[in-house]
Design a protein around this motif. Sequence first.
Motif, short mmCIF file in Angstrom:
data_model
loop_
_atom_site.label_atom_id
_atom_site.label_comp_id
_atom_site.label_asym_id
_atom_site.label_seq_id
_atom_site.Cartn_x
_atom_site.Cartn_y
_atom_site.Cartn_z
N CYS B 4 28.17 50.55 23.69
CA CYS B 4 28.77 49.65 24.69
C CYS B 4 29.74 48.66 24.05
N CYS B 7 33.32 49.38 24.12
CA CYS B 7 33.91 49.63 25.44
C CYS B 7 34.61 48.38 25.96
N GLY B 9 34.68 47.38 28.88
CA GLY B 9 33.89 46.73 29.94
C GLY B 9 32.79 45.82 29.39
N PHE B 10 32.61 45.82 28.08
CA PHE B 10 31.51 45.05 27.50
C PHE B 10 31.95 43.64 27.12
N CYS B 22 28.07 44.37 31.20
CA CYS B 22 29.02 45.43 31.49
C CYS B 22 29.71 45.03 32.79
N MET B 24 32.49 45.59 35.71
CA MET B 24 33.28 46.66 36.32
C MET B 24 33.91 46.23 37.63
N VAL B 39 23.63 44.69 29.48
CA VAL B 39 23.47 45.86 28.59
C VAL B 39 23.29 45.37 27.15
N LYS B 43 23.88 49.99 22.93
CA LYS B 43 23.46 51.08 23.83
C LYS B 43 24.41 52.27 23.67
N ALA B 45 26.86 54.94 24.41
CA ALA B 45 27.85 55.02 25.50
C ALA B 45 28.36 56.45 25.69
N CYS B 48 28.20 57.67 29.20
CA CYS B 48 28.68 56.78 30.26
C CYS B 48 30.06 57.23 30.75
N SER B 50 32.00 55.72 32.64
CA SER B 50 32.95 54.60 32.80
C SER B 50 33.43 54.03 31.47
N PHE B 51 33.01 54.63 30.37
CA PHE B 51 33.39 54.11 29.05
C PHE B 51 34.91 54.10 28.91
#
Lengths: 834, 54
Positions: B4, B7, B9-10, B22, B24, B39, B43, B45, B48, B50-51
């Motif tokens: 994560c 990413c 989003g993190f 996370c 989004m 998260v 984790k 990813a 995922c 959405s990564f």
Amino acid sequence: MGQSTARTEKESSVEELKNRREWWFVAEKTRSKRLDYLRKGVWKKGAIGGNYAPGIKIDLTFPQLFIDKWQEHEGEAIMLQKAHALAHVLDNIPIFITDNSQIMGYIGSAPHNIVWHWQGISMVNEEIYNEEGIIPEPEEESLEILANLNDYWGGRTAVDKLARVLDPEDAVKFMSGAIGWGTPTSAATYSTKDFDYIFKGFEAILAEVEERMEETEEKLQGNPSPEILPLYDKLPRWEAMQIVLEAGIRYAERYARLARTLAEHFESDPERREELLRIAETCERVPAKPPRNLQESLQFDHFVQVLSRYETFEGAWPHRPDYIHGPYYDKDVNQDKRLSKEEALDLVGEHLIRTHEVGIFAPKWAREGLQGITGTWVWTMGGVKPDGSDACNDMTVAYMQAARLVRVSNPTFGFRWHPKVKDEVMRECFECIRHGLGYPSMRNDPVLVANTVHWYGHPVEEARTWVHQACMSPCPTTKYGCQPMRMASATANCAKMIEYALHDGYDPVVNMQMGPKTGDPREFKDFEDLFGAWVKQMEWLRNILVRTVNLGRVKDPEFFGRPFLSAIYERAVETGTDACDPSNGDRGNAWVTGFTWVENADSLAAIKKFVYDEKKYTMDEVLDALNANWVGYEEMRLDFVKNAPKWGNDDDYVDDLMVRCLREVSRHSKENRCPSNNTWPLLPENVSGNIHYANLVGALPNGRRLGDALYDGGISPGPGLDKKGPTAVLKSCGKFDHVTDGRAFLLNQRLSPTQLSGEKGYQLWKAYMKTWADLGLDHVQFNMVDDATLRAAQKDPEKYQEVIVRVAGYSAHFVDISRKTQDNIIQRTVQGLG
Amino acid sequence: MATCKDCKGFFAREDDQDRGDCVMRVTDPRQAYYKAVPVEADKDASKCSSFRKR
Ligand code: SF4
């Protein structure tokens, strides 16, 4: 120039819409862009005629998170076990910030989700498994989650546990669905909240808890004695309170973090960035600390409501937001000029929307009884302060104005009228009614304060703090006045009283001996014998409900457990008890809701006149006609409908019977005692129980057939049966004492929007309200949408999405209620005033 | 293995870099919103959908 032309065009089109009384389009054109976006963004959570709207899904993240921790803490005291589970939910449930929004918090992991409380009733869990349309994709996976959940909770829910201790005969009759509704557990309930205490902030309450725990631990180290033994059980309860309060603060901080992240990494609009930073600051402040401004007070309030609803299904929303938030509005808008009126109105409008969007799954029977809404969220406005002076403030006006802009059907308002209410506030109430919202309902404050003192002995200063506990019943918001658990099952289907009196206690619809054997009516010598049977059936019906609910109440801390509610209840924090434990000083404020009440008076009057006084028909003939559901007896039925005396026409013949029935119930209300040894007065009203029970109440002597809708109000005359005009209705309703003859009495009236237009209309309404107040009535509410609009909405529902009507103790969007309920509203007599 | 923290989003928490949110963007048929789910930074990813690589 171009801009001013556009403005003029907009203004003139708004004027045209007003002239056509198309208030829903007026709202759309006059509200801010933010409110328009937020209002249209709401997923409709109330069931449409009993079914959930497409796209609404049950939230499975919530139970999965909960159960993970619940199982980990198996064997601990129930409050502590639940606190751990709730904290885990609050730390991990997905949160979201909707574009343009300023008030945070939602119950569930996405805006289209509704939650439910699986720890309450196994039957509801099974119903969800079988409910079409609400299971999230991938459906197979979701069904497996639900099946596992049902396996685990089967036999462990609060009602399952209660059923094991109930008298088996009571349990069967209670569960038959014929005599009442509801669930005797705080898993489906509602609670009064004391914001004077809560607004100290969670950190201050935590400090208080800490202090109590330290004192107690010290005592436990001291001299062994019987006195210290109960203290051992208090410690885990206080620990549970700590856990949920701390989790509540962390839940708010999660919003603060998200808002900051959005401001710093996502948002390009500087104005919205400012708003997001303000949101972050607000959520860092509350609920940990006391609010300092309007946004913080609204946010604190909403967090408390959301957290309460993570703990349980709060089916009502006892609240007095103008009183609570008024001082913050005054400070921000009038004194510091930190907010403009328009900005404040945006916050107030959003407060209504954030409340409106809350969705909690209700079983089918409850959805049918509460069509179009999630629960009866009647917010209390106006009234007096504890010293008796006028409590109306700028927030009272702001909520009324915001309501007309966002036109939500839930929450609605109940306005505490008293002689000192200023004309400008009365005009705001009237504008809401004139715009067809169906609210505020008008409540007679001096009468209801006296009533609250009469029935429970609340001190008058406390009685004056009252809020609507649900649709109608006042409850003080004080340390010992707050009611933690509306014992929802004490809701009686009162038409059964006369039905059972005429059938020797036998229920011809569910085919079961329900009430006591009070004799074959053919053998009754006179009306007094029939009335005596009615009294016995009334007493039996109330007794079984109250017995069941009293037991549910005292067992609730053992079977369900309320860590969060306890943590915001001063008396529970002080004593280390569950908020629902009646031994912690709860003064008592119980009542029996009386659905389908007026049928008793009309039916008794019809038999008294036709069988005993005029001897036009024999009891045999009447019973034959009823047993045939009037089929083959149409001429006779019409005689009973048209020529028997009917309540609501200022006719002493039937009105005296109504008063006599109420006085019998009042006597019995004092004999029934709640766990705090206080009374159980009757409160006649219907929600939409008059439709729900249509197929459960057999034919009656007022001419009603099995399947016909029952009367809609608590003391409203039957639809179309009030022939003598509005003053006669008021006079009938004024013949009994609204202080001593019951808890409160719901009166629906339909008025003509054409007649009540303009200043003349307001003056007519005001004169009507004066008569209402002079006669000492405690409640009245109005529908003011004409038949033509309602019929057009039936034909073209898409075009009339925002038309609202008053159903019973609540309002709903007309298009969301069943055809039968719609027709029932159209049938109500439109009263001409003046 | 992507995690994560790799990413876009993190967003790590200030008080604990090993954990974060996370974040989004979601647009549903009625409204648009930003959603946050807690998260762990480490984790996995790889599964995922959405990564988005930082
Ligand atoms: S869960 Fe997926 S989208 Fe979210 S931070 Fe991790 S990899 Fe990115």
